[in-house]
Motif scaffolding. Structure first.
Motif, PDB file in Angstrom:
ATOM      1  N   GLY A  34       0.821  -1.209   0.000  1.00 12.47           N
ATOM      2  CA  GLY A  34       0.000   0.000   0.000  1.00 12.47           C
ATOM      3  C   GLY A  34       0.852   1.255   0.000  1.00 12.47           C
ATOM      4  N   VAL A  35       2.167   1.055   0.104  1.00 13.84           N
ATOM      5  CA  VAL A  35       3.079   2.201   0.154  1.00 13.84           C
ATOM      6  C   VAL A  35       3.195   2.809  -1.244  1.00 13.84           C
ATOM      7  CG1 VAL A  35       5.450   2.939   0.667  1.00 13.84           C
ATOM      8  CG2 VAL A  35       4.343   1.174   2.066  1.00 13.84           C
ATOM      9  N   CYS A  36       3.170   4.140  -1.293  1.00 20.05           N
ATOM     10  CA  CYS A  36       3.269   4.835  -2.578  1.00 20.05           C
ATOM     11  C   CYS A  36       3.926   6.183  -2.339  1.00 20.05           C
ATOM     12  CB  CYS A  36       1.881   5.028  -3.180  1.00 20.05           C
ATOM     13  SG  CYS A  36       1.943   5.814  -4.803  1.00 20.05           S
ATOM     14  N   HIS A  37       4.764   6.594  -3.294  1.00 17.89           N
ATOM     15  CA  HIS A  37       5.472   7.869  -3.154  1.00 17.89           C
ATOM     16  C   HIS A  37       4.655   9.032  -3.718  1.00 17.89           C
ATOM     17  CE1 HIS A  37       6.067   6.345  -7.098  1.00 17.89           C
ATOM     18  NE2 HIS A  37       6.905   7.289  -7.479  1.00 17.89           N
ATOM     19  N   ARG A  38       3.465   8.740  -4.238  1.00 11.70           N
ATOM     20  CA  ARG A  38       2.636   9.812  -4.788  1.00 11.70           C
ATOM     21  C   ARG A  38       1.437  10.077  -3.871  1.00 11.70           C
ATOM     22  NH1 ARG A  38       5.213  10.934  -9.114  1.00 11.70           N
ATOM     23  NH2 ARG A  38       5.962   9.332 -10.537  1.00 11.70           N
ATOM     24  N   ASP A  39       0.704  11.151  -4.224  1.00 10.25           N
ATOM     25  CA  ASP A  39      -0.456  11.514  -3.417  1.00 10.25           C
ATOM     26  C   ASP A  39      -1.569  12.006  -4.348  1.00 10.25           C
ATOM     27  OD1 ASP A  39      -1.965  11.908  -1.187  1.00 10.25           O
ATOM     28  OD2 ASP A  39      -1.151  13.902  -0.757  1.00 10.25           O
ATOM     29  N   CYS A  40      -1.989  11.130  -5.243  1.00  9.57           N
ATOM     30  CA  CYS A  40      -2.984  11.523  -6.250  1.00  9.57           C
ATOM     31  C   CYS A  40      -4.312  11.863  -5.578  1.00  9.57           C
ATOM     32  CB  CYS A  40      -3.218  10.381  -7.234  1.00  9.57           C
ATOM     33  SG  CYS A  40      -1.707   9.780  -8.004  1.00  9.57           S
ATOM     34  N   PHE A  41      -4.933  12.932  -6.064  1.00  8.52           N
ATOM     35  CA  PHE A  41      -6.201  13.342  -5.432  1.00  8.52           C
ATOM     36  C   PHE A  41      -7.299  12.291  -5.635  1.00  8.52           C
ATOM     37  CE2 PHE A  41      -6.662  14.929  -9.756  1.00  8.52           C
ATOM     38  CZ  PHE A  41      -7.988  14.639 -10.042  1.00  8.52           C
ATOM     39  N   PHE A  42      -7.126  11.447  -6.667  1.00 11.92           N
ATOM     40  CA  PHE A  42      -8.159  10.450  -6.976  1.00 11.92           C
ATOM     41  C   PHE A  42      -7.820   9.072  -6.412  1.00 11.92           C
ATOM     42  CE2 PHE A  42      -5.194  11.053 -10.495  1.00 11.92           C
ATOM     43  CZ  PHE A  42      -4.629   9.785 -10.574  1.00 11.92           C
ATOM     44  N   CYS A  43      -6.797   9.002  -5.557  1.00  8.04           N
ATOM     45  CA  CYS A  43      -6.351   7.690  -5.054  1.00  8.04           C
ATOM     46  C   CYS A  43      -7.518   6.896  -4.455  1.00  8.04           C
ATOM     47  CB  CYS A  43      -5.260   7.868  -4.008  1.00  8.04           C
ATOM     48  SG  CYS A  43      -4.595   6.270  -3.494  1.00  8.04           S
TER      49      CYS A  43
END
Ligand code: SF4
Length: 159
Positions: A34-43
């Motif tokens: 579940g780790v991700c380096h992004r922070d997309c508004f639509f995640c």
């Protein structure tokens, strides 16, 4: 981009093998982190998964390779889609699961991977050598207007 159906009204001629397998409901979803380096508004990730070091095969929590294989068998999976989080932050884990699934279910078990990164040629070669069949690039929204000059263009070409 718009997509048109063929004369029979089917989209099949335009779909990749991975999409066709998915459409049949024959793809297991393997969520490797579940780790991700992004922070997309639509995640779309739930609180249970977002930024957590967890693994799921479909909705089954995974604690061992046997859990992954059992889930694949329980749905007669013809293939697997690898996702996350950002799967390639766990590169060795991805290689491990590709090898595990191919060695257990054979070459015809179709595997595709989603990534928001632009993998290097060497990484793409390693993924391909392990048995990855398809890769889906999800470049971040902030570079959509500069894609041709981005690392994604190179990665796409190498893929
Ligand atoms: S790349 Fe995917 S997992 Fe990561 S924040 Fe964006 S939508 Fe969520």
């Amino acid at each position: 981009m718009s997509m048109q159906s063929d004369e029979s009204g089917s989209y099949s001629n335009f779909l990749t093998d991975g999409c066709l397998c998915c459409r049949e409901g024959a793809k297991m979803v393997l969520f490797v982190t579940g780790v991700c380096h992004r922070d997309c508004f639509f995640c779309p990730l739930s609180d249970e998964r977002k930024d957590k070091d967890v693994i799921f095969a479909n909705e089954r929590a995974v604690f061992s390779d046997a859990d992954v294989l059992e889930e694949a068998r329980s749905m007669d999976a013809k293939g697997t889609g690898i996702t996350g989080g950002e799967p390639l932050l766990e590169f060795e884990k991805v290689i491990h699961y590709i090898r595990l699934l191919k060695s257990t279910f054979g070459k015809s078990h179709h595997i595709h991977l989603y990534t928001s990164t632009a993998p290097s040629s060497d990484d793409l070669k390693e993924l391909s050598a392990a048995g990855l069949d398809e890769i889906r690039f999800h470049p971040p929204i902030e570079i959509w207007d500069k894609l041709p000059d981005s690392a994604y263009a190179k990665s796409l070409k190498a893929a």
